[in-house]
Design an enzyme around this catalytic site. Structure first.
Site, PDB file in Angstrom:
ATOM      1  N   TYR A  92       0.828  -1.211   0.000  1.00  0.00           N
ATOM      2  CA  TYR A  92       0.000   0.000   0.000  1.00  0.00           C
ATOM      3  C   TYR A  92       0.861   1.259   0.000  1.00  0.00           C
ATOM      4  O   TYR A  92       1.697   1.466   0.880  1.00  0.00           O
ATOM      5  CB  TYR A  92      -0.879  -0.028   1.240  1.00  0.00           C
ATOM      6  CG  TYR A  92      -2.134   0.809   1.206  1.00  0.00           C
ATOM      7  CD1 TYR A  92      -3.234   0.383   0.489  1.00  0.00           C
ATOM      8  CD2 TYR A  92      -2.233   1.974   1.943  1.00  0.00           C
ATOM      9  CE1 TYR A  92      -4.417   1.116   0.506  1.00  0.00           C
ATOM     10  CE2 TYR A  92      -3.410   2.713   1.963  1.00  0.00           C
ATOM     11  CZ  TYR A  92      -4.504   2.273   1.229  1.00  0.00           C
ATOM     12  OH  TYR A  92      -5.669   2.992   1.242  1.00  0.00           O
ATOM     13  N   SER A 187       1.039  -7.848   1.692  1.00  0.00           N
ATOM     14  CA  SER A 187       0.038  -6.904   2.178  1.00  0.00           C
ATOM     15  C   SER A 187      -0.932  -6.558   1.039  1.00  0.00           C
ATOM     16  O   SER A 187      -1.617  -7.440   0.532  1.00  0.00           O
ATOM     17  CB  SER A 187       0.716  -5.668   2.774  1.00  0.00           C
ATOM     18  OG  SER A 187      -0.206  -4.886   3.494  1.00  0.00           O
ATOM     19  N   GLN A 188      -0.988  -5.299   0.598  1.00  0.00           N
ATOM     20  CA  GLN A 188      -1.822  -4.981  -0.562  1.00  0.00           C
ATOM     21  C   GLN A 188      -1.454  -5.878  -1.740  1.00  0.00           C
ATOM     22  O   GLN A 188      -2.332  -6.391  -2.448  1.00  0.00           O
ATOM     23  CB  GLN A 188      -1.662  -3.521  -0.960  1.00  0.00           C
ATOM     24  CG  GLN A 188      -2.385  -3.167  -2.270  1.00  0.00           C
ATOM     25  CD  GLN A 188      -2.135  -1.739  -2.708  1.00  0.00           C
ATOM     26  OE1 GLN A 188      -3.004  -0.889  -2.588  1.00  0.00           O
ATOM     27  NE2 GLN A 188      -0.947  -1.461  -3.235  1.00  0.00           N
ATOM     28  N   ASP A 273      -0.452  -9.557  13.845  1.00  0.00           N
ATOM     29  CA  ASP A 273      -0.650  -8.585  12.768  1.00  0.00           C
ATOM     30  C   ASP A 273      -1.969  -7.842  12.969  1.00  0.00           C
ATOM     31  O   ASP A 273      -3.045  -8.400  12.764  1.00  0.00           O
ATOM     32  CB  ASP A 273      -0.634  -9.302  11.418  1.00  0.00           C
ATOM     33  CG  ASP A 273      -0.649  -8.347  10.228  1.00  0.00           C
ATOM     34  OD1 ASP A 273      -0.903  -7.148  10.416  1.00  0.00           O
ATOM     35  OD2 ASP A 273      -0.400  -8.824   9.101  1.00  0.00           O
ATOM     36  N   HIS A 302       2.804  -6.980  11.321  1.00  0.00           N
ATOM     37  CA  HIS A 302       2.569  -6.989   9.881  1.00  0.00           C
ATOM     38  C   HIS A 302       3.829  -7.213   9.052  1.00  0.00           C
ATOM     39  O   HIS A 302       3.730  -7.518   7.861  1.00  0.00           O
ATOM     40  CB  HIS A 302       1.893  -5.680   9.474  1.00  0.00           C
ATOM     41  CG  HIS A 302       1.336  -5.692   8.080  1.00  0.00           C
ATOM     42  ND1 HIS A 302       0.509  -6.699   7.614  1.00  0.00           N
ATOM     43  CD2 HIS A 302       1.494  -4.829   7.038  1.00  0.00           C
ATOM     44  CE1 HIS A 302       0.174  -6.450   6.356  1.00  0.00           C
ATOM     45  NE2 HIS A 302       0.759  -5.328   5.986  1.00  0.00           N
TER      46      HIS A 302
END
Length: 322
Positions: A92, A187-188, A273, A302
């Site tokens: 992100y 992640s993203q 996370d 995370h």
């Protein structure tokens, strides 16, 4: 940091009811057909760099609605034979950066296509080069609520289409083996990889690392971290919009893409996370219909496994290809 989500024994069995629109497949089939029909060519230009271990190309390919999307393509220097290609999607706020930022996969002997994320690239890293020329209605700062009133307008409809078109482009790259394409991201990027897994055929591997964009209703109610908290801030102002918001997000949920994926997958999650809570990752993992494995990091937030997970991915993909 205390544990805040379900214990691992419950996560391993966690299969929540996640809303799926009746026209989910038609929506995405129409979206991809329209973007492919928009045309555009894959442009591959050799890039001059300081690198001696990797050959690099600056790639532009047609994404959503034929919009130009940038990418880097790296290969081990001097290798002429067809190689498997790993298509990577980014976290992100980041962009494709510079080729020197992304050397691991080519160093391991793979072709590596790093897709820029439209409209991003100014939050961290070395920058991005792809615009998002499409507007949207009211939104909070960030990307998750852009176009939240209608899935047709949502930002991630465009990004997920870009991802599928990146896989299409990877099959056309010089020295690429079109039958050995894998996708990955953290992640993203992990959420985008899941969308690609559900929308593409013929992938040899899918590697979603601590993926975002899964089980939205759980995530929005569980964590106060961004990006999921963007939805909370939006709903705190747009009172009564919950049904519309979560209907839009159901077209983008990694759980629904996981239900349609058939390539072998290696997930990862971290039990501390709070950005992408483990129950949201396990919701997608347990719904995944292809062969699947998951690596769990009990004491990480995370950041997950970082280089340990990348090392595992390289070994896992080599085993799949052997």
């Amino acid at each position: 940091m205390p544990r805040f989500d379900l214990p691992l024994s419950e996560l391993e069995q966690y299969r929540p009811e996640v809303a799926e629109p009746d026209d989910f497949d038609a929506f995405w089939g129409r979206t991809l057909a329209e973007s492919r029909a928009a045309g555009g060519e894959v442009i591959v230009v050799r890039a001059a760099t300081m690198l001696r271990t990797a050959d690099v190309w600056d790639v532009t390919f047609p994404g959503f609605a034929g919009d130009p999307v940038k990418a880097w393509y790296l290969r081990p220097a001097g290798r002429a034979e067809p190689l498997p290609v790993v298509v990577e999607f980014l976290g992100y706020g980041g962009g494709r950066g510079l080729p020197v930022d992304r050397l691991a996969w080519s160093a391991a002997g793979y072709g590596h296509l790093v897709m820029d994320t439209r409209g991003q690239g100014s939050g961290w890293g070395s920058g991005g080069d792809t615009a998002d020329p499409h507007g949207a209605g009211p939104a909070t700062p960030g990307y998750l609520t852009r176009g939240i009133d209608d899935p047709i307008d949502h930002y991630y409809r465009r990004v997920f289409t870009d991802a599928v078109r990146a896989v299409d482009a990877a099959r056309l790259l010089p020295g690429a083996d079109p039958d050995r394409i894998a996708v990955t991201g953290g992640s993203q990027g992990g959420g985008i990889a899941l969308a690609a897994a559900g929308l593409c055929t013929g992938l040899v591997g899918v590697m979603p690392d601590v993926p975002f964009l899964c089980h939205f209703e759980r995530a929005v109610g569980l964590t106060d971290r961004d990006p999921y908290h963007e939805v909370v801030r939006y709903l705190a102002v747009h009172r009564g919009a919950e049904a519309t918001v979560f209907r839009t997000l159901s077209y983008l949920d990694g759980v629904n893409f996981a239900r349609r994926a058939d390539a072998p997958a290696l997930f990862s999650t971290a039990l501390l996370d709070q950005t992408c809570p483990p129950s949201t990752v396990f919701a997608a993992y347990n719904a995944y219909t292809g062969p699947r494995e998951i690596d769990v990091f009990p004491h990480n937030d995370h950041e997950g496994g970082q280089a340990y997970q990348l090392t595992r991915q390289v070994a896992w993909l080599a085993e799949r290809l052997s």
